[in-house]
Design a protein around this motif. Sequence first.
Motif, PDB file in Angstrom:
ATOM      1  N   LEU A 128      66.238  39.002  -3.967  1.00 38.96           N
ATOM      2  CA  LEU A 128      64.863  38.434  -3.991  1.00 38.96           C
ATOM      3  C   LEU A 128      64.962  36.959  -5.245  1.00 38.96           C
ATOM      4  N   LYS A 129      64.672  35.732  -4.129  1.00 40.15           N
ATOM      5  CA  LYS A 129      64.445  34.420  -4.910  1.00 40.15           C
ATOM      6  C   LYS A 129      63.444  34.472  -5.117  1.00 40.15           C
ATOM      7  N   LYS A 130      63.023  33.596  -5.614  1.00 42.59           N
ATOM      8  CA  LYS A 130      61.284  32.834  -5.840  1.00 42.59           C
ATOM      9  C   LYS A 130      61.246  32.084  -4.648  1.00 42.59           C
ATOM     10  N   LEU A 131      60.564  32.039  -3.373  1.00 44.76           N
ATOM     11  CA  LEU A 131      60.045  30.641  -2.152  1.00 44.76           C
ATOM     12  C   LEU A 131      58.620  30.106  -3.092  1.00 44.76           C
ATOM     13  N   ILE A 132      59.080  29.407  -3.348  1.00 42.96           N
ATOM     14  CA  ILE A 132      58.119  27.727  -3.483  1.00 42.96           C
ATOM     15  C   ILE A 132      57.331  27.117  -2.016  1.00 42.96           C
ATOM     16  N   ILE A 133      55.807  27.417  -2.395  1.00 41.39           N
ATOM     17  CA  ILE A 133      55.226  26.789  -1.524  1.00 41.39           C
ATOM     18  C   ILE A 133      55.250  25.288  -1.031  1.00 41.39           C
ATOM     19  N   ASP A 134      55.582  24.767  -0.180  1.00 44.64           N
ATOM     20  CA  ASP A 134      55.998  23.276   0.775  1.00 44.64           C
ATOM     21  C   ASP A 134      57.402  23.055   0.135  1.00 44.64           C
ATOM     22  N   THR A 135      58.181  24.071  -0.117  1.00 46.15           N
ATOM     23  CA  THR A 135      59.383  23.744   0.116  1.00 46.15           C
ATOM     24  C   THR A 135      60.068  23.302   1.684  1.00 46.15           C
ATOM     25  N   HIS A 143      63.942  20.295   9.969  1.00 41.71           N
ATOM     26  CA  HIS A 143      63.282  20.573   8.732  1.00 41.71           C
ATOM     27  C   HIS A 143      62.173  21.519   8.795  1.00 41.71           C
ATOM     28  N   VAL A 144      62.058  22.704   7.938  1.00 42.70           N
ATOM     29  CA  VAL A 144      61.418  23.851   8.041  1.00 42.70           C
ATOM     30  C   VAL A 144      60.535  23.507   6.053  1.00 42.70           C
ATOM     31  N   LYS A 145      58.990  23.297   6.668  1.00 49.07           N
ATOM     32  CA  LYS A 145      57.830  23.505   5.462  1.00 49.07           C
ATOM     33  C   LYS A 145      57.398  24.942   5.140  1.00 49.07           C
ATOM     34  N   VAL A 146      57.764  25.871   4.146  1.00 45.53           N
ATOM     35  CA  VAL A 146      56.317  26.659   3.914  1.00 45.53           C
ATOM     36  C   VAL A 146      55.243  26.213   3.689  1.00 45.53           C
ATOM     37  N   ILE A 147      54.460  27.004   4.115  1.00 43.34           N
ATOM     38  CA  ILE A 147      52.888  27.111   4.203  1.00 43.34           C
ATOM     39  C   ILE A 147      52.501  27.850   3.161  1.00 43.34           C
ATOM     40  N   GLY A 148      51.602  27.683   2.769  1.00 43.39           N
ATOM     41  CA  GLY A 148      51.517  29.147   1.644  1.00 43.39           C
ATOM     42  C   GLY A 148      49.862  29.832   2.522  1.00 43.39           C
ATOM     43  N   MET A 149      49.986  31.357   2.941  1.00 42.43           N
ATOM     44  CA  MET A 149      49.459  31.424   4.210  1.00 42.43           C
ATOM     45  C   MET A 149      48.868  32.693   3.600  1.00 42.43           C
ATOM     46  N   PRO A 150      48.002  32.626   2.338  1.00 42.63           N
ATOM     47  CA  PRO A 150      47.916  34.335   1.429  1.00 42.63           C
ATOM     48  C   PRO A 150      46.230  34.615   2.308  1.00 42.63           C
ATOM     49  N   VAL A 157      53.648  33.732   3.362  1.00 41.39           N
ATOM     50  CA  VAL A 157      53.816  32.554   3.741  1.00 41.39           C
ATOM     51  C   VAL A 157      54.164  31.927   5.558  1.00 41.39           C
ATOM     52  N   GLY A 158      53.961  31.034   5.522  1.00 42.21           N
ATOM     53  CA  GLY A 158      53.893  30.904   7.654  1.00 42.21           C
ATOM     54  C   GLY A 158      55.542  29.511   7.168  1.00 42.21           C
ATOM     55  N   LEU A 159      56.165  29.420   8.154  1.00 40.80           N
ATOM     56  CA  LEU A 159      56.989  28.053   8.230  1.00 40.80           C
ATOM     57  C   LEU A 159      56.567  27.810   8.846  1.00 40.80           C
ATOM     58  N   LEU A 160      56.682  25.702   9.040  1.00 39.89           N
ATOM     59  CA  LEU A 160      56.280  24.957  10.103  1.00 39.89           C
ATOM     60  C   LEU A 160      57.571  24.358  10.083  1.00 39.89           C
ATOM     61  N   VAL A 161      57.638  24.679  11.196  1.00 40.79           N
ATOM     62  CA  VAL A 161      59.137  23.493  11.655  1.00 40.79           C
ATOM     63  C   VAL A 161      58.261  22.021  12.209  1.00 40.79           C
ATOM     64  N   LEU A 162      58.287  21.040  11.544  1.00 44.58           N
ATOM     65  CA  LEU A 162      57.983  19.496  11.449  1.00 44.58           C
ATOM     66  C   LEU A 162      58.426  19.061  12.727  1.00 44.58           C
ATOM     67  N   LYS A 164      58.807  19.506  15.394  1.00 41.60           N
ATOM     68  CA  LYS A 164      58.259  20.624  16.897  1.00 41.60           C
ATOM     69  C   LYS A 164      57.417  20.704  17.078  1.00 41.60           C
ATOM     70  N   LYS A 165      56.778  20.804  16.240  1.00 46.12           N
ATOM     71  CA  LYS A 165      54.834  21.093  15.361  1.00 46.12           C
ATOM     72  C   LYS A 165      55.319  22.649  15.675  1.00 46.12           C
ATOM     73  N   VAL A 166      55.830  23.385  15.680  1.00 45.98           N
ATOM     74  CA  VAL A 166      55.688  25.294  15.678  1.00 45.98           C
ATOM     75  C   VAL A 166      55.621  25.543  14.640  1.00 45.98           C
ATOM     76  N   LEU A 167      54.678  26.567  14.287  1.00 45.25           N
ATOM     77  CA  LEU A 167      54.219  27.118  13.582  1.00 45.25           C
ATOM     78  C   LEU A 167      54.688  28.275  13.209  1.00 45.25           C
ATOM     79  N   LEU A 168      55.099  29.778  12.503  1.00 43.56           N
ATOM     80  CA  LEU A 168      55.776  30.676  12.514  1.00 43.56           C
ATOM     81  C   LEU A 168      54.954  31.632  11.789  1.00 43.56           C
TER      82      LEU A 168
END
Length: 265
Positions: A128-135, A143-150, A157-162, A164-168
């Motif tokens: 496991l590697k530490k994931l940083i929000i907004d990476t 380009h895929v942005k890490v979104i904090g979703m607690p 977290v979620g992932l925003l594909v900038l 394509k305007k798609v959120l996972l």
Amino acid sequence: MSFYEIDKIHPWLYRINDPMDVCFYLLVGSDKALLFDTGFGIDNIVETIKTITSKPFIVVLGHGHIDHACGAYQFDEVYLHENDFELCREHTSEMFRASIIHDLEKIHKKPPESFDAESYLKAGTGNLKKLIIDTVFDLGDLHVKVIGMPGHTKGSVGLLVLEKKVLLTSDSANEHVWMFLKESTSVAKYIEMLETVWTQDFDTFFTAHSNKPHPKSDFQKYIKVAREASIEKAVPYNNMRELKPYIYEDDGAAIVFSEETLLKK
């Protein structure tokens, strides 16, 4: 027949369906790929990815639960928010992995011939590697942005594909969210998270337990049902009864909560 089934959603986005009622996603950019979640990890995910792309790839977990993290051991390193590290260690333990094998038998699904139950039971969390929000992960043309979703868990977290305007969202925002677990935040903080993520620039989102795209407007349904939830309006939920969960449903959205998560701030 392959253990996993693959759906091509877009030329750059693939859904990998685990037969035990969960899915995970592969994003393929011009230079790299990114795998979001790993399912239960019964079959070889690396070989499955190779049927889609030969590009190097990054692995990110949406949260630390059993059905998302148990395949993490198959990779050299996997990113996860540190708030879910301990949860992930619990959910990838030998006891939890034994329950997966038991559940496979219950649904009469045979593992692949290459499956080694003893090795699987002892596989642990992986690296496991530490994931940083907004990476922002650079895949080339994506380009895929890490979104904090607690909410569902504290490290979700979620992932925003900038482009394509798609959120996972993994399990962080979906039409039947569990908010009654010991690792869940309060319902109030979950609502705050949804309202914050709503301001992000996306049109569509995909979840880990649905095979359909969701419009951004569904976030408003999730916010509404969470705001209106109460013990009086809800009914007891049949799963994990020892935690005394309740379920409240409205307009195609449901929230499962406990008295504790509903009342705490």
